[in-house]
Design a protein around this motif. Structure first.
Motif, mmCIF file in Angstrom:
data_model
loop_
_atom_site.group_PDB
_atom_site.id
_atom_site.type_symbol
_atom_site.label_atom_id
_atom_site.label_comp_id
_atom_site.label_asym_id
_atom_site.label_seq_id
_atom_site.Cartn_x
_atom_site.Cartn_y
_atom_site.Cartn_z
ATOM 1 N N ARG A 1 42.875 56.501 57.347
ATOM 2 C CA ARG A 1 42.307 57.558 58.165
ATOM 3 C C ARG A 1 42.545 57.263 59.641
ATOM 4 O O ARG A 1 42.624 56.104 60.054
ATOM 5 N N HIS A 2 42.643 58.315 60.420
ATOM 6 C CA HIS A 2 42.821 58.162 61.860
ATOM 7 C C HIS A 2 41.578 57.507 62.444
ATOM 8 O O HIS A 2 40.441 57.779 62.028
ATOM 9 N N ASP B 1 38.798 59.878 63.459
ATOM 10 C CA ASP B 1 37.999 60.419 62.357
ATOM 11 C C ASP B 1 36.983 59.393 61.857
ATOM 12 O O ASP B 1 35.858 59.752 61.487
ATOM 13 N N LEU C 1 34.131 59.300 64.368
ATOM 14 C CA LEU C 1 33.319 60.513 64.394
ATOM 15 C C LEU C 1 32.541 60.742 63.105
ATOM 16 O O LEU C 1 31.885 61.772 62.947
ATOM 17 N N GLU C 2 32.575 59.789 62.215
ATOM 18 C CA GLU C 2 31.874 59.965 60.939
ATOM 19 C C GLU C 2 30.359 59.926 61.151
ATOM 20 O O GLU C 2 29.818 58.976 61.712
ATOM 21 N N ARG D 1 30.514 66.847 67.690
ATOM 22 C CA ARG D 1 30.618 66.877 66.231
ATOM 23 C C ARG D 1 29.253 67.173 65.600
ATOM 24 O O ARG D 1 29.152 67.946 64.632
ATOM 25 N N ARG E 1 47.548 63.147 66.065
ATOM 26 C CA ARG E 1 46.477 63.808 65.311
ATOM 27 C C ARG E 1 46.415 65.255 65.762
ATOM 28 O O ARG E 1 46.453 65.534 66.950
ATOM 29 N N ASP F 1 41.758 69.274 67.721
ATOM 30 C CA ASP F 1 40.575 70.072 67.437
ATOM 31 C C ASP F 1 39.621 69.923 68.611
ATOM 32 O O ASP F 1 39.931 69.257 69.599
ATOM 33 N N GLU G 1 36.751 68.341 68.920
ATOM 34 C CA GLU G 1 36.272 66.978 69.147
ATOM 35 C C GLU G 1 37.322 66.142 69.871
ATOM 36 O O GLU G 1 37.016 65.402 70.814
#
Length: 271
Positions: A3-4, A7, A10-11, A45, A180, A183, A185
């Motif tokens: 995963r980037h 990301d 930002l979880e 987010r 990426r 978006d 965020e």
């Protein structure tokens, strides 16, 4: 496929209505805490994840009240006003033993088909592929999460004092690294990637921090989708350094000439 890093950073875990939990990540570490752009992206987010949210982000203000420590944090989101055209959200990040570390507000609103006009135009720029990427190895971790291709202005602030005073303006291409898709965020994070101007103006390091950052999102969903993962044209400048505080402003342009976001912030510095 891994995963980037953005990301992962930002979880968030839903803890109940309007409450979310998360953890800092080392990839976005700055001098004394997380990179402010990822903090802004986290607050955004949380608002976007709220079930009562309508529309896209229009504006965000983040006030950095105290250093954020390593580990867990809680973000609380409250709908302060629900209007016909816009929603106004209050956001607060806290940590156990530290209390409130960040506060902010977010305005969301539904996109509508209206009259449109752009009086601003992007500055001329070289093709990104012709501009070498700025080395980031050995610097604060967050810098390595972005690709910087500087066309105008200093790209370093590790000169020995006294440094020669340089212009505050910078022009560069910037994007997440690895690539990426853009978006809101990511756009919130990119709006804070402009190095604190006094470091570039003076050419050497002094203690600095962002006090408050406001970003206005001019991009619609279609604009973000059209840009994809290609680099953004970024321009930053400052007007005055006085009494330990300074302003700085930034613009983020799509490579087709669409203005995606503008940001304004006040920074603190100490001799």
């Amino acid at each position: 496929m891994s995963r980037h890093a953005l990301d992962v950073a930002l979880e968030l875990e839903a803890l109940g209505e309007g409450r979310f939990g998360g953890r800092t990540t080392p990839e976005y570490w700055n001098m004394g805490g997380p990179f402010g752009g990822v903090t802004a992206a986290l607050l955004l987010r949380a608002v976007l994840a709220h079930p009562a949210r309508r529309g896209r982000p229009v504006a965000q203000t983040v006030n950095f009240c105290a250093a954020i420590g390593e580990g867990g944090f809680v973000i609380e989101v409250r709908l302060a006003r629900d209007g016909r055209s816009t929603q106004h959200w209050q956001v607060e990040m806290s940590q156990e033993g530290r209390g409130t570390v960040t506060t902010g507000s977010v305005v969301t609103g539904a996109e509508r088909q209206t009259w449109a006009h752009a009086s601003a135009a992007p500055p001329p720029a070289d093709d990104p592929s012709s501009v070498p990427a700025m080395p980031t190895a050995g610097r604060n971790a967050w810098l390595s999460q972005y690709e910087f291709r500087v066309m105008e202005g200093r790209s370093t602030f590790d000169l020995e004092p006294p440094g020669e005073i340089a212009p505050a303006r910078s022009k560069l291409w910037v994007r997440d690294k690895p690539e990426r898709a853009l978006d809101y965020e990511a756009l919130a994070g990119l709006a804070d990637t402009f190095i604190v101007r006094i470091l570039l103006v003076r050419g050497y390091f002094i203690p600095v921090a962002t006090v408050s950052l406001t970003t206005y999102f001019l991009a619609g969903e279609a604009d973000l989708a059209r840009q994809g993962a290609r680099p953004l044209l970024a321009v930053a400048d400052a007007r005055a350094f006085r009494g330990g505080f300074a302003d700085q402003s930034g613009e983020l342009w799509a490579d087709d000439g669409t203005l995606l976001a503008v940001s304004h912030q006040v920074t603190w510095y100490r001799e």
